[in-house]
Write a protein that holds these residues in place. Structure first.
Motif: not given
Length: 279
Positions: A131-156
């Motif tokens: 996928y050729n995501l825009s820079d804005e979409a890539t940045d949002a995607f990256t931030l989401f993954l870092f934040e949510e992977s930690y959040k899911e580990y925390e919830l576990i």
């Protein structure tokens, strides 16, 4: 016994992270299955600690996972297993010690059969599939993954701690569902992170987050956080929609799953409101 818990926690995280690094389906399944078994070991050790009224926490060392070849992390897992093997007499639970020992026997054999391969999980390419995501979409995607992977580990870990320290079957059913849901999200997000070359171990959780004095407030705050997470998923779905319908639909899928999490937490909150608990 607390030291065995900590080492098992570290082994579980190392193993589940290794499962995201391989492109070989058989190797990934094997590592994923072993991580699930090791997590069960972790919960059984924890139950013994609770049963014996021994104070414990989820503190652990940082876990280095950045490797160029899969064999390096697999050998590290085997070393961690062998370290825990020497500590099993500390459990004072012969049945559990035997179960872990025999599990480890097979794991070490099976891990030694895994074929080596180059690991690209840390190359920082920030590309997902083709996928050729825009820079804005890539940045949002990256931030989401870092934040949510930690959040899911925390919830576990939070729900696992609540479940280990509760004898209430009704609440434990809810906590178990929420743990399973967070495992699915964690694995999904970490696989995406690996594909994008940004795989990372979630940071250590402070004990104040899971040693909860006011569970009712935790659930109330948790509902608000889930509602906010739904908005994050919607925003991310909108951001990637023009470049990838698959990603947009995936984040809509995660968004709608949050609805049931909210209802489960409301169910637990109502139940708490009608009873008094000691934690």
């Amino acid at each position: 016994m607390t030291q065995v818990l900590t080492k098992t926690h570290e082994l579980w995280l190392t193993t589940i992270m290794a499962s995201f690094m391989t492109n070989n389906i058989e190797s990934r399944q094997k590592l994923n299955d072993f991580s699930d078994i090791i997590f069960r070991h972790f919960t059984w050790i924890e139950k013994n600690l609770v049963k014996n009224d021994i104070d414990y926490d989820y503190n652990r060392d940082n876990i280095p996972i950045k490797v160029d070849n899969l064999q390096v992390i697999v050998n590290n897992i085997i070393s961690r297993i062998n370290e825990i093997r020497l500590m099993l007499p500390l459990l004072e639970d012969e049945a559990l010690s035997f179960r872990m020992s025999t599990d480890f026997d097979y794991m070490v054999y099976a891990l030694s059969q895994i074929e080596d391969e180059k690991v690209n999980s840390f190359d920082g390419n920030r590309k997902y599939k083709n996928y050729n995501l825009s820079d804005e979409a890539t940045d949002a995607f990256t931030l989401f993954l870092f934040e949510e992977s930690y959040k899911e580990y925390e919830l576990i870990m939070i729900y696992n701690y609540l479940r280990a320290n509760s004898k209430d079957a009704y609440l434990n059913r809810i906590f178990k569902i929420l743990i399973d849901e967070s495992f699915f999200h964690l694995k999904s997000f970490c696989l995406m992170m690996s594909e994008m070359g940004i795989l990372a171990v979630p940071r250590v959780i402070h004990k104040s987050l899971y040693k909860i004095d006011n569970v009712i407030k935790f659930l109330q705050d948790g509902i608000e956080e889930e509602i906010a997470a739904k908005e994050q998923c919607k925003d991310l779905s909108d951001a990637v929609a023009k470049d990838s319908q698959e990603l947009a639909k995936f984040f809509d899928f995660i968004n709608y799953q949050e609805n049931y999490h909210i209802e489960l937490m409301r169910d637990a909150l109502a139940y708490y409101g009608n009873k008094s608990f000691m934690y």
